[in-house]
Design a protein around this motif. Sequence first.
Motif, PDB file in Angstrom:
ATOM      1  N   VAL A  67      -5.510  90.950  91.644  1.00  0.00           N
ATOM      2  CA  VAL A  67      -5.009  89.861  90.795  1.00  0.00           C
ATOM      3  C   VAL A  67      -3.597  90.170  90.318  1.00  0.00           C
ATOM      4  O   VAL A  67      -3.301  91.285  89.894  1.00  0.00           O
ATOM      5  N   VAL A  68      -2.731  89.163  90.401  1.00  0.00           N
ATOM      6  CA  VAL A  68      -1.370  89.252  89.866  1.00  0.00           C
ATOM      7  C   VAL A  68      -1.250  88.234  88.744  1.00  0.00           C
ATOM      8  O   VAL A  68      -1.539  87.048  88.933  1.00  0.00           O
ATOM      9  N   ILE A  69      -0.828  88.694  87.564  1.00  0.00           N
ATOM     10  CA  ILE A  69      -0.637  87.806  86.412  1.00  0.00           C
ATOM     11  C   ILE A  69       0.827  87.377  86.385  1.00  0.00           C
ATOM     12  O   ILE A  69       1.721  88.220  86.330  1.00  0.00           O
ATOM     13  N   VAL A  70       1.057  86.082  86.435  1.00  0.00           N
ATOM     14  CA  VAL A  70       2.415  85.544  86.507  1.00  0.00           C
ATOM     15  C   VAL A  70       2.804  84.946  85.159  1.00  0.00           C
ATOM     16  O   VAL A  70       2.117  84.058  84.646  1.00  0.00           O
ATOM     17  N   THR A  71       3.902  85.426  84.597  1.00  0.00           N
ATOM     18  CA  THR A  71       4.404  84.923  83.312  1.00  0.00           C
ATOM     19  C   THR A  71       5.891  84.644  83.427  1.00  0.00           C
ATOM     20  O   THR A  71       6.646  85.519  83.865  1.00  0.00           O
ATOM     21  N   TYR A 138      -5.400  86.836  94.279  1.00  0.00           N
ATOM     22  CA  TYR A 138      -5.366  85.792  93.263  1.00  0.00           C
ATOM     23  C   TYR A 138      -4.129  85.918  92.376  1.00  0.00           C
ATOM     24  O   TYR A 138      -3.694  87.034  92.037  1.00  0.00           O
ATOM     25  N   PHE A 139      -3.600  84.760  91.978  1.00  0.00           N
ATOM     26  CA  PHE A 139      -2.421  84.701  91.111  1.00  0.00           C
ATOM     27  C   PHE A 139      -2.785  83.877  89.879  1.00  0.00           C
ATOM     28  O   PHE A 139      -3.107  82.688  89.989  1.00  0.00           O
ATOM     29  N   PHE A 140      -2.768  84.553  88.746  1.00  0.00           N
ATOM     30  CA  PHE A 140      -3.166  83.944  87.475  1.00  0.00           C
ATOM     31  C   PHE A 140      -1.913  83.625  86.679  1.00  0.00           C
ATOM     32  O   PHE A 140      -1.280  84.516  86.123  1.00  0.00           O
ATOM     33  N   HIS A 141      -1.538  82.337  86.671  1.00  0.00           N
ATOM     34  CA  HIS A 141      -0.380  81.956  85.869  1.00  0.00           C
ATOM     35  C   HIS A 141      -0.812  81.705  84.433  1.00  0.00           C
ATOM     36  O   HIS A 141      -1.730  80.917  84.178  1.00  0.00           O
ATOM     37  N   LEU A 211      -4.638  80.638  91.326  1.00  0.00           N
ATOM     38  CA  LEU A 211      -4.403  80.163  92.688  1.00  0.00           C
ATOM     39  C   LEU A 211      -4.716  81.298  93.655  1.00  0.00           C
ATOM     40  O   LEU A 211      -4.284  82.438  93.457  1.00  0.00           O
ATOM     41  N   ARG A 212      -5.458  80.984  94.708  1.00  0.00           N
ATOM     42  CA  ARG A 212      -5.806  81.986  95.706  1.00  0.00           C
ATOM     43  C   ARG A 212      -4.758  82.034  96.812  1.00  0.00           C
ATOM     44  O   ARG A 212      -4.330  81.005  97.330  1.00  0.00           O
ATOM     45  N   GLN A 213      -4.374  83.242  97.180  1.00  0.00           N
ATOM     46  CA  GLN A 213      -3.370  83.454  98.228  1.00  0.00           C
ATOM     47  C   GLN A 213      -3.811  82.826  99.550  1.00  0.00           C
ATOM     48  O   GLN A 213      -4.987  82.855  99.908  1.00  0.00           O
ATOM     49  N   GLY A 214      -2.885  82.262 100.291  1.00  0.00           N
ATOM     50  CA  GLY A 214      -3.207  81.696 101.591  1.00  0.00           C
ATOM     51  C   GLY A 214      -2.261  80.577 101.966  1.00  0.00           C
ATOM     52  O   GLY A 214      -1.371  80.187 101.187  1.00  0.00           O
ATOM     53  N   GLU A 215      -2.435  80.049 103.164  1.00  0.00           N
ATOM     54  CA  GLU A 215      -1.574  78.975 103.647  1.00  0.00           C
ATOM     55  C   GLU A 215      -1.713  77.716 102.795  1.00  0.00           C
ATOM     56  O   GLU A 215      -0.749  77.000 102.567  1.00  0.00           O
TER      57      GLU A 215
END
Length: 318
Positions: A67-71, A138-141, A211-215
């Motif tokens: 998981v990557v937390i985006v801020t 996964y990217f958690f904004h 958001l899940r990584q992918g095309e």
Amino acid sequence: MQFALPPRKTPIAPPYARSSRFSLQRRKQFKAVAILSFALLVVFFLLSQLFYTSTGTAAVPVGTPDVVIVTVLDRVRFSEGYTQKIVKNREDYAKRHGYTNFFANLSDYETTLGDAPKSWAVVPAVRHAMASHPYSQYFFHLDAHALIMNPIKSLDSHVLEKSRLESLMRKDVPVVPPDSIIKTFSHIQPQDVDIIITTDNEDMSPGSFVLRQGEFAKFFLDFWFDPLYRTYNFAKAETHVLDHIVQWHPTILARLALIPQRVINAYSKDSSAAGADGTYKEGDFVIRFVGCDTDTKRNCEKEMDPFYRSWVGKTKIE
């Protein structure tokens, strides 16, 4: 009288004379080529196993965070002290659960945004995070004006695990409250989900989503950020665009899970537009101070301070 002619003698060519020395040399050459070809095949196979899984997808390097937390931080408008509190809150949470952070600076996207409202920066920031962490899933904004208040809850167990997500998904409900004629699909399954988001009492709420990584994720972000939408002058900019594309594009709706607001997006009591059960309560995962940066009667730093002190107290107890 005819006499039988004797059979024509076919000239017999002398056998091709190969010297035993030449034959031995040829055999040695063939053997060397065969060994070299085999060696190259082995090397190619080993490299393919190193860089690719058996399914043909790129192997995930050891230590890659799931998981990557985006801020997105506005370091120009808000004080360094306020920014550091947000950073510390995210870093503590990421360290606990083996996640990582992607701190984007609003100023980095101003050229890309042009005349569009700065709130649009969320979209290129998440896209940037995906490009920087291509193997994370996964990217958690989470909006900058928010705190993670219950750090012991991992995003995995709280939202992402299949059985947990299945229990949270709101099916066959209006996509945009209160009475959108377009409803979430009733047949969607957790494994089909690429976007996890909530609504408040008016709109979708992109201040907190997964958001899940992918095309599909790349397509979704690029579509959301289309210049036509950015220049259309929607009243709530990227929020109203999101309302629009989710309602009128079933390809996106088919990948979306709507979950209860307080799971990842509880609003503070001073924030308007919270859903029927969307106001923060003790024990909730996060609190967002929605509108504190746009309402001249409010102050983000003052509103956040008591909750930050409460969070610090919890971390000391643990």
